[in-house]
Scaffold this motif. Sequence first.
Motif, PDB file in Angstrom:
ATOM      1  N   GLY A 133       4.120   2.522   4.042  1.00 57.62           N
ATOM      2  CA  GLY A 133       4.684   3.583   4.874  1.00 57.62           C
ATOM      3  C   GLY A 133       3.789   3.918   6.062  1.00 57.62           C
ATOM      4  O   GLY A 133       2.918   3.122   6.440  1.00 57.62           O
ATOM      5  N   ASP A 134       3.986   5.104   6.622  1.00 52.69           N
ATOM      6  CA  ASP A 134       3.259   5.416   7.871  1.00 52.69           C
ATOM      7  C   ASP A 134       1.739   5.522   7.678  1.00 52.69           C
ATOM      8  O   ASP A 134       0.969   5.196   8.580  1.00 52.69           O
ATOM      9  CB  ASP A 134       3.834   6.650   8.568  1.00 52.69           C
ATOM     10  N   GLY A 135       1.279   5.936   6.471  1.00 52.87           N
ATOM     11  CA  GLY A 135      -0.161   5.965   6.197  1.00 52.87           C
ATOM     12  C   GLY A 135      -0.737   4.551   6.266  1.00 52.87           C
ATOM     13  O   GLY A 135      -1.794   4.304   6.858  1.00 52.87           O
ATOM     14  N   THR A 136      -0.010   3.628   5.658  1.00 47.17           N
ATOM     15  CA  THR A 136      -0.420   2.217   5.666  1.00 47.17           C
ATOM     16  C   THR A 136      -0.498   1.686   7.100  1.00 47.17           C
ATOM     17  O   THR A 136      -1.441   0.986   7.470  1.00 47.17           O
ATOM     18  CB  THR A 136       0.613   1.395   4.843  1.00 47.17           C
ATOM     19  N   GLY A 179      -3.586   3.129   8.895  1.00 49.69           N
ATOM     20  CA  GLY A 179      -4.792   2.392   8.515  1.00 49.69           C
ATOM     21  C   GLY A 179      -4.848   1.040   9.221  1.00 49.69           C
ATOM     22  O   GLY A 179      -5.895   0.629   9.725  1.00 49.69           O
ATOM     23  N   ARG A 197      -3.796   3.988  -3.295  1.00 42.09           N
ATOM     24  CA  ARG A 197      -4.154   4.830  -2.151  1.00 42.09           C
ATOM     25  C   ARG A 197      -5.672   4.757  -2.082  1.00 42.09           C
ATOM     26  O   ARG A 197      -6.355   5.080  -3.047  1.00 42.09           O
ATOM     27  CB  ARG A 197      -3.657   6.246  -2.362  1.00 42.09           C
ATOM     28  N   SER A 198      -6.212   4.291  -0.951  1.00 40.05           N
ATOM     29  CA  SER A 198      -7.656   4.080  -0.842  1.00 40.05           C
ATOM     30  C   SER A 198      -8.299   5.100   0.092  1.00 40.05           C
ATOM     31  O   SER A 198      -8.107   5.058   1.305  1.00 40.05           O
ATOM     32  CB  SER A 198      -7.935   2.669  -0.315  1.00 40.05           C
ATOM     33  N   SER A 257       0.839  -1.206   0.000  1.00 35.80           N
ATOM     34  CA  SER A 257       0.000   0.000   0.000  1.00 35.80           C
ATOM     35  C   SER A 257       0.871   1.252   0.000  1.00 35.80           C
ATOM     36  O   SER A 257       2.043   1.214   0.394  1.00 35.80           O
ATOM     37  CB  SER A 257      -0.875  -0.110   1.260  1.00 35.80           C
ATOM     38  N   GLY A 258       0.320   2.352  -0.470  1.00 37.70           N
ATOM     39  CA  GLY A 258       1.102   3.599  -0.558  1.00 37.70           C
ATOM     40  C   GLY A 258       2.033   3.531  -1.766  1.00 37.70           C
ATOM     41  O   GLY A 258       1.780   2.790  -2.717  1.00 37.70           O
ATOM     42  N   GLY A 259       3.107   4.291  -1.734  1.00 37.19           N
ATOM     43  CA  GLY A 259       4.059   4.283  -2.862  1.00 37.19           C
ATOM     44  C   GLY A 259       4.796   2.957  -2.934  1.00 37.19           C
ATOM     45  O   GLY A 259       5.154   2.394  -1.908  1.00 37.19           O
TER      46      GLY A 259
HETATM   47  P1  ATP Z   1       4.272   6.469   1.271  1.00 34.01           P
HETATM   48  O1  ATP Z   1       5.383   6.628   2.267  1.00 34.01           O
HETATM   49  O2  ATP Z   1       4.738   5.899  -0.002  1.00 34.01           O
HETATM   50  O3  ATP Z   1       3.427   7.686   1.095  1.00 34.01           O
HETATM   51  P2  ATP Z   1       2.136   5.462   2.894  1.00 34.01           P
HETATM   52  O4  ATP Z   1       1.798   4.109   3.393  1.00 34.01           O
HETATM   53  O5  ATP Z   1       2.440   6.505   3.927  1.00 34.01           O
HETATM   54  O6  ATP Z   1       3.311   5.281   1.872  1.00 34.01           O
HETATM   55  P3  ATP Z   1      -0.395   6.713   2.222  1.00 34.01           P
HETATM   56  O7  ATP Z   1      -1.023   7.014   0.904  1.00 34.01           O
HETATM   57  O8  ATP Z   1      -0.231   7.800   3.208  1.00 34.01           O
HETATM   58  O9  ATP Z   1       0.985   5.990   1.900  1.00 34.01           O
HETATM   59  O10 ATP Z   1      -1.289   5.570   2.920  1.00 34.01           O
HETATM   60  C1  ATP Z   1      -1.619   4.375   2.221  1.00 34.01           C
HETATM   61  C2  ATP Z   1      -3.052   4.020   2.470  1.00 34.01           C
HETATM   62  O11 ATP Z   1      -3.264   3.779   3.863  1.00 34.01           O
HETATM   63  C3  ATP Z   1      -4.062   5.128   2.145  1.00 34.01           C
HETATM   64  O12 ATP Z   1      -4.375   5.155   0.779  1.00 34.01           O
HETATM   65  C4  ATP Z   1      -5.249   4.699   2.973  1.00 34.01           C
HETATM   66  O13 ATP Z   1      -5.967   3.658   2.352  1.00 34.01           O
HETATM   67  C5  ATP Z   1      -4.564   4.125   4.236  1.00 34.01           C
HETATM   68  N1  ATP Z   1      -4.549   5.187   5.274  1.00 34.01           N
HETATM   69  C6  ATP Z   1      -3.683   6.221   5.403  1.00 34.01           C
HETATM   70  N2  ATP Z   1      -4.014   7.013   6.429  1.00 34.01           N
HETATM   71  C7  ATP Z   1      -5.143   6.485   6.966  1.00 34.01           C
HETATM   72  C8  ATP Z   1      -6.008   6.850   8.039  1.00 34.01           C
HETATM   73  N3  ATP Z   1      -5.767   7.942   8.784  1.00 34.01           N
HETATM   74  N4  ATP Z   1      -7.069   6.062   8.289  1.00 34.01           N
HETATM   75  C9  ATP Z   1      -7.317   4.964   7.546  1.00 34.01           C
HETATM   76  N5  ATP Z   1      -6.544   4.577   6.515  1.00 34.01           N
HETATM   77  C10 ATP Z   1      -5.480   5.298   6.230  1.00 34.01           C
END
Ligand code: ATP
Length: 328
Positions: A106-109, A112, A76-77, A13-15
């Motif tokens: 990453g941290d977003g993943t 979630g 990205r969902s 998930s994410g990048g």
């Molecule tokens: P990168 O470092 O590449 O940006 P990432 O994991 O941080 O990777 P994000 O796009 O921030 O990338 O998060 C990936 C996915 O995680 C989002 O598209 C979403 O589905 C889920 N996510 C992120 N933040 C939240 C949140 N606060 N609540 C629920 N789901 C989340």
Amino acid sequence: MPKTIKKVGVLTSGGDSPGMNAAIRSVVRTCAYHNIECIGIYRGYQGMIEGDFKEMGPRSVNNIVNKGGTILKSARSLEFKTPEGRKKAYENLTKAGIDALVVIGGDGTFTGGLLFNTEFNFPVMGIPGTIDNDIFGTSHTLGYDTALNTVVDVIDKIRDTASSHNRLFFVEVMGRDAGHIALNAGIGAGAEEILIPEENLGLDRLLESLQKSKASGKSSSIVVIAEGDKIGKNVFELKDYVEANLPEYDVRVSVLGHMQRGGSPSCFDRVLASRLGVKAVESLIEGKSNYMVGLQNDKVTLTPLEQAIKGKTEIDRELLRVSDIMST
Ligand code: ATP
């Protein structure tokens, strides 16, 4: 007694980052080794919401250890950020008999994943996959080492032109909030100056440093600039500024962009992915949840997801000093 895990879901998930495939392979094979079923979930959390699943046996991951990107695709969902979206995802996992998750991203993943655990008491383990190396609790994220090697390789090529034409090159690398790629690749490629988001070098110092290097006999120079550097000018504005103040310089700009995210993972990233995948699955089997597996002092460790999300990585100040000395 921890709940017995029978079926593990894995997603990216994410990048994307090089090494994600090697991590998927490791999760799939560790499950097979322990006689646990493994289900690949396509397109990150969006695939969880849509029930886009595929059973993965140990042979389904043949010949991917060397491939960049992710065979499970990433997305990205936005829907997963809503309670309704997460409920749908939970229902799909339950229907498929999946009782634990490994999330690579990453941290977003991780945010979630942690939220999902809190709402449904669903076991989750995280594997850090991002080229930026900006995740607390691991010295290396998957893809970082490969990205460094890619950047150094490209700068070596740019240097050939810089030195043939006595030019100054500004090379912009990825890193909106973190300068790890810029600092390490900059030192590795022999950059004259390195501009990173963590440190405001200041325009005067940049001019001074370039003047000094000219006076010391250097005829060409490379300046590595992280996307989010603190000076507050983008790389093209910096070029204009330097040319206006130091007319003797003919500045060229090269923005490396997405090429830094692609390519076959380095040996380091492949080994790291294999180690982290084993630890993630075996930790789930032991009944652990809500941790990120990472590397600290060359040992595979567990960091609570909450800390991995909130903690900040620090730039190594000793490296700044080394970079300064190297540009003498
Ligand atoms: P990168 O470092 O590449 O940006 P990432 O994991 O941080 O990777 P994000 O796009 O921030 O990338 O998060 C990936 C996915 O995680 C989002 O598209 C979403 O589905 C889920 N996510 C992120 N933040 C939240 C949140 N606060 N609540 C629920 N789901 C989340």
